[in-house]
Motif scaffolding. Structure first.
Motif, PDB file in Angstrom:
ATOM      1  N   GLY A  17       0.822  -1.202   0.000  1.00 43.08           N
ATOM      2  CA  GLY A  17       0.000   0.000   0.000  1.00 43.08           C
ATOM      3  C   GLY A  17       0.857   1.253   0.000  1.00 43.08           C
ATOM      4  N   SER A  18       0.233   2.369  -0.262  1.00 45.82           N
ATOM      5  CA  SER A  18       0.958   3.644  -0.316  1.00 45.82           C
ATOM      6  C   SER A  18       1.330   4.169   1.070  1.00 45.82           C
ATOM      7  CB  SER A  18       0.120   4.698  -1.038  1.00 45.82           C
ATOM      8  OG  SER A  18      -1.083   4.953  -0.317  1.00 45.82           O
ATOM      9  N   HIS A  19       0.668   3.637   2.110  1.00 42.53           N
ATOM     10  CA  HIS A  19       0.922   4.075   3.484  1.00 42.53           C
ATOM     11  C   HIS A  19       1.152   2.868   4.390  1.00 42.53           C
ATOM     12  CE1 HIS A  19      -0.795   7.686   1.794  1.00 42.53           C
ATOM     13  NE2 HIS A  19      -0.384   8.346   2.870  1.00 42.53           N
ATOM     14  N   PHE A  20       1.981   3.061   5.417  1.00 42.91           N
ATOM     15  CA  PHE A  20       2.230   2.038   6.429  1.00 42.91           C
ATOM     16  C   PHE A  20       1.511   2.469   7.699  1.00 42.91           C
ATOM     17  CE2 PHE A  20       4.706   0.633  10.129  1.00 42.91           C
ATOM     18  CZ  PHE A  20       4.633  -0.738   9.941  1.00 42.91           C
ATOM     19  N   TRP A  21       0.845   1.524   8.359  1.00 36.38           N
ATOM     20  CA  TRP A  21       0.125   1.862   9.588  1.00 36.38           C
ATOM     21  C   TRP A  21       0.448   0.893  10.713  1.00 36.38           C
ATOM     22  CZ3 TRP A  21      -3.008  -1.949  11.505  1.00 36.38           C
ATOM     23  CH2 TRP A  21      -3.494  -2.910  10.615  1.00 36.38           C
ATOM     24  N   MET A  71      -5.008   2.811  21.721  1.00 36.38           N
ATOM     25  CA  MET A  71      -3.877   3.302  22.501  1.00 36.38           C
ATOM     26  C   MET A  71      -2.840   3.987  21.616  1.00 36.38           C
ATOM     27  SD  MET A  71      -4.876   2.628  25.467  1.00 36.38           S
ATOM     28  CE  MET A  71      -3.430   3.103  26.383  1.00 36.38           C
ATOM     29  N   PHE A  72      -2.760   3.542  20.351  1.00 36.77           N
ATOM     30  CA  PHE A  72      -1.763   4.101  19.439  1.00 36.77           C
ATOM     31  C   PHE A  72      -2.243   3.897  18.018  1.00 36.77           C
ATOM     32  CE2 PHE A  72       2.002   3.757  16.718  1.00 36.77           C
ATOM     33  CZ  PHE A  72       2.635   4.948  17.033  1.00 36.77           C
ATOM     34  N   PHE A  73      -2.071   4.931  17.187  1.00 37.61           N
ATOM     35  CA  PHE A  73      -2.344   4.819  15.758  1.00 37.61           C
ATOM     36  C   PHE A  73      -1.338   5.677  15.018  1.00 37.61           C
ATOM     37  CE2 PHE A  73      -4.469   6.496  11.881  1.00 37.61           C
ATOM     38  CZ  PHE A  73      -4.553   5.301  11.188  1.00 37.61           C
ATOM     39  N   ALA A  74      -0.683   5.101  14.028  1.00 34.85           N
ATOM     40  CA  ALA A  74       0.250   5.842  13.189  1.00 34.85           C
ATOM     41  C   ALA A  74      -0.034   5.486  11.735  1.00 34.85           C
ATOM     42  CB  ALA A  74       1.687   5.502  13.534  1.00 34.85           C
ATOM     43  N   LEU A  75       0.010   6.477  10.876  1.00 32.67           N
ATOM     44  CA  LEU A  75      -0.193   6.306   9.441  1.00 32.67           C
ATOM     45  C   LEU A  75       0.798   7.217   8.740  1.00 32.67           C
ATOM     46  CD1 LEU A  75      -2.013   5.157   7.104  1.00 32.67           C
ATOM     47  CD2 LEU A  75      -3.342   7.253   7.337  1.00 32.67           C
ATOM     48  N   GLU A  76       1.713   6.629   8.014  1.00 30.45           N
ATOM     49  CA  GLU A  76       2.786   7.390   7.372  1.00 30.45           C
ATOM     50  C   GLU A  76       2.949   6.925   5.929  1.00 30.45           C
ATOM     51  OE1 GLU A  76       4.375   9.804   8.932  1.00 30.45           O
ATOM     52  OE2 GLU A  76       3.518   9.386  10.897  1.00 30.45           O
ATOM     53  N   PRO A  77       3.444   7.804   5.050  1.00 33.02           N
ATOM     54  CA  PRO A  77       3.748   7.361   3.687  1.00 33.02           C
ATOM     55  C   PRO A  77       4.704   6.172   3.723  1.00 33.02           C
ATOM     56  CG  PRO A  77       3.861   9.751   3.807  1.00 33.02           C
ATOM     57  CD  PRO A  77       3.715   9.226   5.228  1.00 33.02           C
ATOM     58  N   ASN A  78       4.463   5.210   2.870  1.00 30.41           N
ATOM     59  CA  ASN A  78       5.247   3.964   2.870  1.00 30.41           C
ATOM     60  C   ASN A  78       6.450   4.089   1.927  1.00 30.41           C
ATOM     61  OD1 ASN A  78       5.933   1.324   3.460  1.00 30.41           O
ATOM     62  ND2 ASN A  78       4.643   0.478   1.851  1.00 30.41           N
ATOM     63  N   GLN A  79       7.295   5.030   2.204  1.00 34.51           N
ATOM     64  CA  GLN A  79       8.538   5.178   1.447  1.00 34.51           C
ATOM     65  C   GLN A  79       9.595   5.769   2.341  1.00 34.51           C
ATOM     66  OE1 GLN A  79       7.314   7.746  -1.753  1.00 34.51           O
ATOM     67  NE2 GLN A  79       7.663   9.580  -0.585  1.00 34.51           N
ATOM     68  N   LEU A  80      10.834   5.457   2.044  1.00 38.12           N
ATOM     69  CA  LEU A  80      11.956   5.986   2.834  1.00 38.12           C
ATOM     70  C   LEU A  80      12.590   7.145   2.078  1.00 38.12           C
ATOM     71  CD1 LEU A  80      13.568   2.664   4.010  1.00 38.12           C
ATOM     72  CD2 LEU A  80      12.106   4.209   5.299  1.00 38.12           C
TER      73      LEU A  80
END
Length: 80
Positions: A17-21, A71-80
């Motif tokens: 996917g385009s994002h990592f969560w 308790m925690f949620f993170a969603l970031e673009p899936n690229q370095l």
């Protein structure tokens, strides 16, 4: 002599996917769980839309966590 090429089982970026969560849910004093994966939101989706879709996906597989606290949620673009 036979030579074998090493193959990787890591999905190519196009298969991800385009994002990592990462999502952590907790039923205080009873259970907690963390899951992670990748997700491609539909065009025009908001972060809230993505959170709702991901939480629904996770709790569909674990219905006992439907009323859990996030308790925690993170969603970031899936690229370095």
């Amino acid at each position: 002599m036979t030579t074998q090429n090493a193959q990787t089982t890591t999905p190519t970026p196009a298969a991800q996917g385009s994002h990592f969560w990462v999502l952590t849910l907790e039923l205080p004093g009873r259970a907690a769980m963390t899951q992670s994966s990748t997700y491609t939101p539909p065009v025009g989706a908001t972060r809230y839309d993505a959170y709702q879709a991901i939480r629904q996906h996770v709790t569909a597989g674990h219905p006992e966590m439907e009323r859990a606290t996030t308790m925690f949620f993170a969603l970031e673009p899936n690229q370095l």
